[in-house]
Write an enzyme that holds these catalytic residues in place. Sequence first.
Site, PDB file in Angstrom:
ATOM      1  CE  LYS A  23      -2.932   2.716   3.092  1.00 44.06           C
ATOM      2  NZ  LYS A  23      -1.967   3.819   3.199  1.00 44.06           N
ATOM      3  CG  ASN A  24       2.797   2.483   3.434  1.00 49.03           C
ATOM      4  OD1 ASN A  24       1.703   3.030   3.415  1.00 49.03           O
ATOM      5  ND2 ASN A  24       3.309   1.975   4.547  1.00 49.03           N
ATOM      6  CG  ASP A 117      -4.853   6.058   8.646  1.00 48.93           C
ATOM      7  OD1 ASP A 117      -6.017   5.747   8.353  1.00 48.93           O
ATOM      8  OD2 ASP A 117      -3.859   5.451   8.232  1.00 48.93           O
ATOM      9  CG  ASP A 305       2.431   2.202   8.984  1.00 48.21           C
ATOM     10  OD1 ASP A 305       2.028   3.222   9.570  1.00 48.21           O
ATOM     11  OD2 ASP A 305       2.553   2.133   7.749  1.00 48.21           O
TER      12      ASP A 305
END
Length: 419
Positions: A23-24, A117, A305
């Site tokens: 995702k990153n 987030d 994370d």
Amino acid sequence: MSEHFLVTGGNRLEGEVVVGGAKNSVLKLMAAALLAEGTTVVTNCPDILDVPLMAEVLRGLGCEVELEGSEVRITTPAEPKYRADFDAVKQFRASVCVLGPLVARCRRAVVALPGGDAIGSRPLDMHQSGLRLLGARSEIEHGCVVAEADDLHGANIRLVFPSVGATENILMAAVLARGETVIDNAAREPEIVDLCNMLNQMGAKVSGGGSTTLTIQGVRKLEPTTHRVIGDRIVAATWGVAASMTRGDVRVRGVNHKHLGLVLDKLRLAGAEVTPEVDGFRVIQRERPKAINFATLPYPGFPTDLQPMAIGLAAVADGTSMITENVFESRFRFVEEMIRLGADARTDGHHAVIRGVPVLSSAPVWSSDIRAGAGLVLAGLVADGVTEVHDIFHIDRGYPRFVENLRGLGGVIERVSTE
């Protein structure tokens, strides 16, 4: 309609799980397609909510985007639009990564301040100061980052903190700037290396990926390419921690274990047997995990994370652990939810002290971000009874096929829709 998970604790996770693209990384690679006219193809894309969201951002900038399975095809016009509006950008933080490519291609950009987030302040000061050193003017106006440049030129840029986002935006602006740019104290994450590799495939001249110094020789034009996203080390590590928490046996495939050196070392200290493999690793935890300390730091340190997973592991470990958060100040909101589940935890500034208990107790809990949501599900796996995890749309943004993968390992989880 809203959805939540019902997680039944008590099962040992066993089996194999395959990790998709990071995702990153994927969202930044999609943004990099703005740098070249024509069709760029990104493969091994994870099936997460943020990928179609980024596709909408790119469509708003004039690109044609096709999503098919794990492949994204992005056709960028000769003259992209330069305004990324609020509706597209507000939903996720990574949307700000179009800033650098737009300044490089269009010499101007208007990007609404992004959402995402709730884990603390993540200002864009370093992004803006880097662009200014490259010759752009940049201000915050009416809720947008506005940048303009008559010309972009190379510069020596030293980041006050190795910010991943700032490194990426400055890098993508510099590849089409005149002359040489040096970024000191650059982020070293594997996802930065992935972006450097894709840019070089497009004709950029970037060296030093994975080190603290990136050197970019500007070129006049880039060409579209096809690039495969690296495996998601955060998702992979989540499954590794889940194996340790549930005293399980899980083989994780689709990721480079070298990207998780410190994380896997921590699992070993907790008493797990960790075996590196060609395309992943295996974690076997036979006894109750041992208490260990964690401190989050930029790569190659322990990832912020994974802080919620570290807290989850500490909550059921034998002994007392200290978790230190050095990156995002609001990530300890997760501790409040863990206390609902019976964790013996307290926070003091950027430290959390966790005294492990044999079993957590089920309760309704709420996700505040992607990783907190996954951490709460892991906690539910080692709680008595059935745990309700709410606001699970966060988890869908970062974990592809989360329910299917967890069930495949023997976990008991149900997605429930309510009015």
